[in-house]
Design an enzyme around this catalytic site. Structure first.
Site, short mmCIF file in Angstrom:
data_model
loop_
_atom_site.label_atom_id
_atom_site.label_comp_id
_atom_site.label_asym_id
_atom_site.label_seq_id
_atom_site.Cartn_x
_atom_site.Cartn_y
_atom_site.Cartn_z
N GLY A 174 2.85 -5.19 0.17
CA GLY A 174 2.89 -3.74 0.19
C GLY A 174 1.52 -3.15 -0.08
O GLY A 174 0.62 -3.81 -0.61
N GLY B 59 -4.49 0.13 -3.69
CA GLY B 59 -4.92 -1.08 -3.00
C GLY B 59 -3.75 -1.77 -2.33
O GLY B 59 -2.98 -1.13 -1.61
N ASP C 96 4.75 7.29 -13.96
CA ASP C 96 4.99 7.15 -12.52
C ASP C 96 6.27 6.36 -12.25
O ASP C 96 6.28 5.42 -11.45
CB ASP C 96 3.80 6.48 -11.84
CG ASP C 96 3.76 6.73 -10.33
OD1 ASP C 96 4.44 7.67 -9.87
OD2 ASP C 96 3.06 5.99 -9.62
#
Length: 527
Positions: A228, A233, A356
């Site tokens: 992914g 990155g 997050d």
């Protein structure tokens, strides 16, 4: 040169003392300073270089005692100190270095008894010639026996050790009996509890991994091994040399300073946490690639079932029982996530705000248990934490992802645990409805929170993820009623967590208690 891996200065005319600042090269693996004219003592700071494999200080003018700090270099494999003027005894801590396979202290002025454990047991691994005042040790070393007083002292020690050993043996037998009884009790309770899977990879010690090992393990960071990509990155599947199991390598985009800081923050956060529902970091790599560019990566345990987002929103796949989640699985995943957040907010020291939480950061193990990952923008709540860690993202803006970020962050409020609770609530709603908060159907005044709140309780089954029913064998009125009851409870919990005002959101401890109660009630019905 804090990222230096090898420093080889053998056979020069260097003099003076070895600078203590060498201890700042914390990723150094090989340090060769032999055949020079260095004076003084070995700097204690060498003990900071935990990953040092080879240390060669042969043929210098070094003196003083061999510092015990060398015993803290846990990865040391070869130690060469011959042809110097070292005094005192051989440090006993050297026998604790399990990786040490070569020790050469020949032709110094060492004295006293040679230790009897670790590397000193293997006479082919040690060289001690030229130290006339050494005694004892293994018979094959052919050293003079130590003095009578020393022998008597050792005899007293052995007698004392025997008494201690007998007492210890009795205590161990008693402990084993208690452990056996506890084991029997746990076996009986095991049927009503979820098994906690232990991952040996999380317990093993890995050295700091060099760049070229990752290059080989990912086949040149090929697309075939790509798991992914994100703004930070990319993540690759990696199999290291002489390893069979796969690891996940998170390679940071170091072209922008924010992602370099993300690496620092994630390292800082991950080294502080340890919980079964948090992704386990194995090691890291901070080096340079083949083009001389900065390279930073983290290695994690590999999660074969990908992330939660891929299961909730599969791409171009016909829904089946093999690529969708049952209600029981969703409840278990929710429990894992809630337990992880409760640990971060209530039990981790210092406390950590994830910042997050979203399905793509929830990874699924082989048994479909969940792990919370990606701590790249987390906040560590500690007064004395460095400003780099506290404020590394202070200039970036809203902390989090669209759809999951708490509304107060958009107004400039400081990050808080309540921000994580909001993200958790949205994720619970998405987990059981199968609808993303950024779905095209939401806009203007309608969002996922209001969509679910307006539907409860009458239209609960209507808004629930329809793939849940693929896993239900019998869809009778009783089954539907129980499933609706479970969904109403968990969706109301999600709504209470995702309220606009932070003070109105449920505390994480209450969320954990409620979530476990919901899951247990459903399992009681499902059998």
């Amino acid at each position: 040169m804090t990222n230096l891996n090898e420093l080889i200065l053998s056979g020069n005319q260097l003099s003076g003392q070895i600078p203590s600042s060498i201890g700042n090269c914390i990723v150094l693996q090989k340090l060769l300073l032999d055949k020079n004219s260095f004076e003084g003592s070995i700097p204690e700071s060498l003990g900071n270089i935990k990953g040092l494999n080879i240390l060669n200080l042969t043929a210098n003018k070094l003196s003083g005692r061999i510092p015990d700090a060398i015993g803290s270099i846990r990865d040391l494999q070869q130690l060469y100190l011959a042809n110097n003027s070292f005094l005192g005894s051989l440090p006993a801590v050297l026998k604790n270095l399990s990786s040490l396979s070569k020790l050469d202290v020949s032709f110094n002025n060492l004295q006293g008894e040679v230790p009897d454990g670790g590397v000193f047991r293997n006479i082919t691994a040690i060289a001690i010639a030229g130290n006339t005042n050494l005694c004892g040790g293994a018979p094959q070393l052919h050293l003079a026996p130590c003095s009578t007083s020393t022998s008597s002292k050792n005899k007293r020690k052995r007698t004392k050790s025997l008494v201690i050993s007998l007492a210890t043996t009795g205590a161990i037998l008693l402990s084993l009996l208690v452990i056996f009884l506890v084991w029997i009790l746990c076996k009986k309770l095991k049927q009503s509890q979820k098994t906690v899977v232990q991952y040996s990879v999380a317990e093993e010690h890995y050295e700091r991994i060099p760049y070229h090992a990752l290059l080989r393990g990912t086949n040149g960071f090929s697309e075939v091994n790509l798991l992914g990509r994100g703004s930070y990155g990319a993540v690759y599947k990696c199999i290291l040399d002489n390893e069979e199991r796969a690891l996940a390598v998170k390679v940071f985009n170091t072209g922008q300073s924010r992602y370099s800081k993300s690496f620092e923050v994630e390292c800082e956060a991950m080294r502080r946490i340890r919980h079964r529902s948090l992704i386990k970091i194995i090691t890291c790599c901070s080096s340079f690639n083949n083009h001389g560019q900065e390279f930073k990566a983290l290695l994690f345990e590999f999660m074969p079932n990908g992330n939660l987002d891929g299961w909730l929103h599969p791409k171009s796949q016909e829904p089946t029982t093999s690529n969708t989640l049952s209600l029981s699985q969703r409840l278990d995943i929710a429990i894992d996530i809630v337990d992880a957040v409760e640990y971060l907010h209530s039990y981790c020291q210092p406390l950590i705000i994830h910042c997050d939480l979203k399905p793509s950061n929830i990874l699924l193990a082989e048994d479909m248990s969940a792990r919370v990952g990606d701590f790249g923008i987390s906040r560590i709540l500690q007064e004395n934490t460095s400003k780099v860690m506290q404020n590394s993202y202070s200039t970036i803006g809203i902390r989090g992802s669209i759809g999951y970020v708490a509304p107060e962050y958009g107004e400039g409020s400081a990050v808080s645990t309540q921000g994580d609770i909001y993200s958790l609530g949205i994720m619970l709603l998405e987990l059981f409805t199968g609808r993303s908060p950024i779905d095209d159907m939401f806009g203007n005044s309608l969002d996922l929170h209001n969509f679910v709140e307006d539907a409860l309780p009458d239209r609960t089954l209507e808004i629930a993820d329809p793939t849940i029913w693929l896993h239900i064998e019998t869809k009778d009125n009783v089954t539907s009623s129980r499933i609706q009851e479970c969904l109403v409870s968990v969706l109301r919990l999600g709504i209470s967590c995702s309220k606009t005002q932070p003070r109105e959101r449920t505390s994480i401890r209450d969320v954990a208690v409620e979530m476990h109660a919901i899951r247990d009630a459903y399992l009681l019905f499902a059998g």
